[in-house]
Design an enzyme around this catalytic site. Structure first.
Site, PDB file in Angstrom:
ATOM      1  N   VAL A 264      -9.787  37.682 -25.138  1.00 57.94           N
ATOM      2  CA  VAL A 264      -8.431  38.224 -25.053  1.00 57.94           C
ATOM      3  C   VAL A 264      -8.487  39.520 -24.257  1.00 57.94           C
ATOM      4  O   VAL A 264      -9.100  40.498 -24.682  1.00 57.94           O
ATOM      5  CB  VAL A 264      -7.843  38.465 -26.458  1.00 57.94           C
ATOM      6  CG1 VAL A 264      -6.426  39.026 -26.350  1.00 57.94           C
ATOM      7  CG2 VAL A 264      -7.854  37.181 -27.270  1.00 57.94           C
ATOM      8  N   ASP A 265      -7.830  39.517 -23.093  1.00 58.27           N
ATOM      9  CA  ASP A 265      -7.887  40.672 -22.191  1.00 58.27           C
ATOM     10  C   ASP A 265      -6.481  40.995 -21.707  1.00 58.27           C
ATOM     11  O   ASP A 265      -5.970  40.376 -20.766  1.00 58.27           O
ATOM     12  CB  ASP A 265      -8.805  40.367 -21.011  1.00 58.27           C
ATOM     13  CG  ASP A 265      -9.022  41.586 -20.115  1.00 58.27           C
ATOM     14  OD1 ASP A 265      -8.487  42.656 -20.446  1.00 58.27           O
ATOM     15  OD2 ASP A 265      -9.718  41.457 -19.093  1.00 58.27           O
ATOM     16  N   SER A 266      -5.854  41.982 -22.347  1.00 60.77           N
ATOM     17  CA  SER A 266      -4.494  42.356 -21.952  1.00 60.77           C
ATOM     18  C   SER A 266      -4.466  43.099 -20.625  1.00 60.77           C
ATOM     19  O   SER A 266      -3.394  43.349 -20.074  1.00 60.77           O
ATOM     20  CB  SER A 266      -3.858  43.226 -23.041  1.00 60.77           C
ATOM     21  OG  SER A 266      -4.620  44.407 -23.237  1.00 60.77           O
ATOM     22  N   GLY A 267      -5.635  43.456 -20.100  1.00 64.73           N
ATOM     23  CA  GLY A 267      -5.682  44.135 -18.807  1.00 64.73           C
ATOM     24  C   GLY A 267      -5.822  43.192 -17.639  1.00 64.73           C
ATOM     25  O   GLY A 267      -5.781  43.628 -16.489  1.00 64.73           O
TER      26      GLY A 267
END
Length: 394
Positions: free
Chosen positions: A246-249
């Site tokens: 999970v990588d919101s960037g």
């Protein structure tokens, strides 16, 4: 005016501090202020400015030419009682050759005496006896752990069990420290109008501030030097289990080619969307899967993937996927919340992460390449599928 004082004590410890004083402040009072800051008795202080010792205590600082922003050196004088009258217990000084001791010091050479004091002042600490110092460190686990953290080369030599190697590294570090100390004193005593000397002094002060900042951080916030595991969740793509990062960037959701082959969605890759993905590095994009089904807990969510040719992690949930389903990362409860359904899924502990994402993977694990990990996982999936097929046979 603001005067910076660079203080060197008899034991070679050093400290830098600043004093706000008036120009008509007498040297005697200035010594008293320095005593409060440094702990060195005023009677033992030697103050040097522009390579010239300040001796008349009744004169003002301005009369010596001091002005705002100047730097002075404060050194602790050598006293007869400060020198050891007898050898330090357990240490033999008879074999130590002190520089300049082979001949009588000439009165016309004022520069000869300064080198011996740093050496003799360090003798009581046992640094002249590497064998004793080695035994002391090995007998003190706390000091040994600090040595490993702050001086890895010396710690490595200590734990090697080779006294000769330990002695060599110790002497090299002592000589380097003495050389830097002499260079620092020379710089602080140089012409204050020398731009090169002032630039080096500025750099030296900057390095001291950095070291002090790191020391404070290690004492007050040691957790900031630790590493954290990244956020992974369990999910299924086309019915096959995948550990997704999970990588919101990240702008888009991506998947490795090896993972796409395991999930049997390579047939859906649209190669017209090929290109280059740019971030910290660059990766070749093979194409795009416009629509696939991702299962998170009991939810089945539509998702699109950009397929990367060489990618160590199987799958990355980017911001496009997270915003589309209104996901929120709850670090307090360590869960990912699917906003459109309210479903919660826990982030994986380190033991359940893919090998490429564990903290142990890295400096000591270079022999395991990402493609080998992908091949191993593919073999495990095929073996599991074969076992399930055997179980379903009548």
């Amino acid at each position: 005016m603001l005067i910076t004082v660079y203080c060197v004590r008899r034991d070679l410890s050093e400290v830098t501090f600043s004093l706000e004083v008036d120009g008509d402040f007498e040297l005697e009072n200035f010594r008293a202020l320095c005593e409060l800051e440094s702990g060195i008795p005023a009677s033992e202080t030697l103050i040097v400015y522009a390579e010239r010792p300040l001796t008349n205590n009744q004169r003002s600082l301005a009369s010596y030419g001091l002005k705002d922003g100047d730097v002075v050196i404060l050194r602790q004088r050598e006293t007869p009682e400060a020198r050891p009258a007898a050898p330090f217990p357990g240490l033999d000084f008879s074999t130590i050759a002190v520089p300049g001791s082979s001949s009588q010091p000439a009165p016309s050479q004022p520069q000869a005496p300064p080198p011996p004091p740093p050496d003799t002042s360090s003798f009581p600490q046992g640094l002249d006896n590497p064998a004793l110092l080695r035994e002391m460190l090995l007998a003190n686990p706390h000091e040994l752990s600090l040595l490993k953290e702050r001086n890895p080369p010396l710690a490595e030599a200590l734990l090697s069990g080779d006294l000769e190697k330990f002695t060599k590294v110790l002497l090299e570090q002592q000589q380097e420290r003495a050389r830097r100390e002499q260079e620092r004193i020379r710089l602080y005593s140089a012409d204050p109008f020398d731009l090169e000397a002032q630039a080096k002094i500025e750099e030296d002060i900057r390095q001291q501030n950095i070291e002090e900042n790191m020391t404070i951080a290690m004492e007050e916030a040691p957790e900031s030097f630790g590493q954290v595991v990244m956020l992974y969740i369990n999910c299924k793509v086309n019915g096959y289990p995948v550990k997704a990062f999970v990588d919101s960037g990240a702008q888009m959701t991506i998947m490795s080619q090896a993972c796409a082959e395991r999930c049997h969605i390579m047939r859906l890759v649209d190669r017209r969307w090929a290109g280059i993905a740019k971030g910290v590095g660059t990766q070749k994009i093979i194409g795009r899967v416009h629509l696939a089904q991702v299962q998170i807990e009991g939810d089945f969510l539509p998702c699109s993937f950009s397929i990367l040719e060489e990618q160590p992690m199987d799958m990355l949930l980017g911001l496009d996927m997270l915003k589309r389903h209104q996901c929120s990362i709850d670090l307090e409860k360590n869960v990912l919340v699917i906003g459109t359904t309210g479903t919660r899924t826990s982030f994986l502990p380190e033991g359940e992460l893919p090998e490429c994402a564990r903290l142990a993977y890295g400096p000591g694990r270079e022999e395991v390449r990402p493609e080998e990990i992908a091949d191993r996982e593919l073999a495990e999936v095929l073996q599991k599928s074969a076992e399930e097929a055997d179980q379903q046979k009548p």
